[in-house]
Motif scaffolding. Structure first.
Motif, PDB file in Angstrom:
ATOM      1  N   ILE A   1       0.841  -1.200   0.000  1.00  0.00           N
ATOM      2  CA  ILE A   1       0.000   0.000   0.000  1.00  0.00           C
ATOM      3  C   ILE A   1       0.877   1.251   0.000  1.00  0.00           C
ATOM      4  CG2 ILE A   1      -1.625   1.351   1.418  1.00  0.00           C
ATOM      5  CD1 ILE A   1      -2.865  -1.401   2.226  1.00  0.00           C
ATOM      6  N   LYS A   2       1.910   1.247   0.836  1.00  0.00           N
ATOM      7  CA  LYS A   2       2.816   2.398   0.888  1.00  0.00           C
ATOM      8  C   LYS A   2       3.461   2.657  -0.466  1.00  0.00           C
ATOM      9  CE  LYS A   2       5.595   4.060   4.337  1.00  0.00           C
ATOM     10  NZ  LYS A   2       6.786   3.943   5.167  1.00  0.00           N
ATOM     11  N   SER A   3       3.954   1.589  -1.086  1.00  0.00           N
ATOM     12  CA  SER A   3       4.664   1.835  -2.337  1.00  0.00           C
ATOM     13  C   SER A   3       3.692   2.193  -3.453  1.00  0.00           C
ATOM     14  CB  SER A   3       5.617   0.689  -2.676  1.00  0.00           C
ATOM     15  OG  SER A   3       4.925  -0.347  -3.304  1.00  0.00           O
ATOM     16  N   LEU A   4       2.472   1.659  -3.421  1.00  0.00           N
ATOM     17  CA  LEU A   4       1.493   2.033  -4.452  1.00  0.00           C
ATOM     18  C   LEU A   4       1.020   3.473  -4.257  1.00  0.00           C
ATOM     19  CD1 LEU A   4      -0.425  -1.354  -4.614  1.00  0.00           C
ATOM     20  CD2 LEU A   4       0.932  -0.338  -6.441  1.00  0.00           C
ATOM     21  N   ALA A   5       0.883   3.911  -3.002  1.00  0.00           N
ATOM     22  CA  ALA A   5       0.492   5.301  -2.751  1.00  0.00           C
ATOM     23  C   ALA A   5       1.555   6.241  -3.318  1.00  0.00           C
ATOM     24  CB  ALA A   5       0.310   5.541  -1.252  1.00  0.00           C
ATOM     25  N   LYS A   6       2.812   5.878  -3.133  1.00  0.00           N
ATOM     26  CA  LYS A   6       3.903   6.687  -3.664  1.00  0.00           C
ATOM     27  C   LYS A   6       3.861   6.689  -5.189  1.00  0.00           C
ATOM     28  CE  LYS A   6       8.998   6.624  -3.240  1.00  0.00           C
ATOM     29  NZ  LYS A   6       9.269   7.860  -3.856  1.00  0.00           N
ATOM     30  N   PHE A   7       3.624   5.512  -5.760  1.00  0.00           N
ATOM     31  CA  PHE A   7       3.530   5.405  -7.216  1.00  0.00           C
ATOM     32  C   PHE A   7       2.403   6.310  -7.751  1.00  0.00           C
ATOM     33  CE2 PHE A   7       1.491   3.404 -10.910  1.00  0.00           C
ATOM     34  CZ  PHE A   7       2.567   3.362 -11.795  1.00  0.00           C
ATOM     35  N   ILE A   8       1.253   6.289  -7.074  1.00  0.00           N
ATOM     36  CA  ILE A   8       0.110   7.082  -7.536  1.00  0.00           C
ATOM     37  C   ILE A   8       0.410   8.585  -7.444  1.00  0.00           C
ATOM     38  CG2 ILE A   8      -2.328   7.683  -7.102  1.00  0.00           C
ATOM     39  CD1 ILE A   8      -2.695   4.712  -6.191  1.00  0.00           C
ATOM     40  N   VAL A   9       0.943   9.048  -6.301  1.00  0.00           N
ATOM     41  CA  VAL A   9       1.215  10.499  -6.207  1.00  0.00           C
ATOM     42  C   VAL A   9       2.221  10.963  -7.247  1.00  0.00           C
ATOM     43  CG1 VAL A   9       0.856  11.879  -4.123  1.00  0.00           C
ATOM     44  CG2 VAL A   9       2.359   9.927  -3.997  1.00  0.00           C
ATOM     45  N   GLU A  10       3.119  10.077  -7.644  1.00  0.00           N
ATOM     46  CA  GLU A  10       4.156  10.515  -8.582  1.00  0.00           C
ATOM     47  C   GLU A  10       3.689  10.492 -10.034  1.00  0.00           C
ATOM     48  OE1 GLU A  10       7.504   8.128  -7.421  1.00  0.00           O
ATOM     49  OE2 GLU A  10       7.953   9.443  -5.728  1.00  0.00           O
ATOM     50  N   LEU A  11       2.467  10.018 -10.299  1.00  0.00           N
ATOM     51  CA  LEU A  11       1.943  10.026 -11.674  1.00  0.00           C
ATOM     52  C   LEU A  11       1.631  11.452 -12.083  1.00  0.00           C
ATOM     53  CD1 LEU A  11      -0.570   7.061 -11.481  1.00  0.00           C
ATOM     54  CD2 LEU A  11       1.499   7.106 -12.857  1.00  0.00           C
TER      55      LEU A  11
END
Ligand code: HEC
Length: 104
Positions: A93-103
């Motif tokens: 979840i943490k790494s996907l949240a980071k992935f999403i904000v960086e889009l």
């Protein structure tokens, strides 16, 4: 000679372009891909739309991670998201949240 150099530059740019095309991380495909895509709405909003909703907010990553973990409705009027998607771990979840904000 000049055109050879130019040709190589264009080729390199094309390679860089395709390498940069965003693809969902494997965890995302497995735990979220049934309902989300990067660019298009499915059952849930596209991740780029989510990134846009949070763009410029300092705590975006933390809020997104918390929302993924608790699930529910976040104002998209698309229904309810199951908590943790399809069984994502806290680290995912943490790494996907980071992935999403960086889009973008
Ligand atoms: C069963 C379908 C489903 C799965 C699986 C799912 N989602 Fe969702 N998600 C939704 C729906 C539906 C919404 C929109 C809820 C609403 O209408 O507000 C949503 C909304 C979101 C949001 C928006 C939060 C906000 O604050 O606006 C994020 C971020 C998100 N999902 C991330 C994920 C991630 C990451 C995963 C995988 C771990 C995942 N989702 C798995 C259905 C799903």
């Amino acid at each position: 000679m000049k055109s050879v150099i130019l040709g190589m530059a264009v080729f390199g740019w094309m390679l860089a372009g395709s390498a940069m095309a965003v693809d969902m991380p494997a965890d995302g495909k497995a735990k979220c891909g049934a309902c989300h895509a990067i660019d298009t709405k499915k059952i849930g909003p596209s991740w780029k739309d989510i990134a846009a909703k949070y763009s410029g907010k300092a705590d975006a990553e933390a809020v997104i991670a918390a929302n993924i973990a608790k699930g529910g409705a976040f104002g998209w009027k698309m229904g309810n998201m199951p908590p943790k998607g399809m069984g994502a771990t806290d680290a995912q979840i943490k790494s996907l949240a980071k992935f999403i904000v960086e889009l973008k």
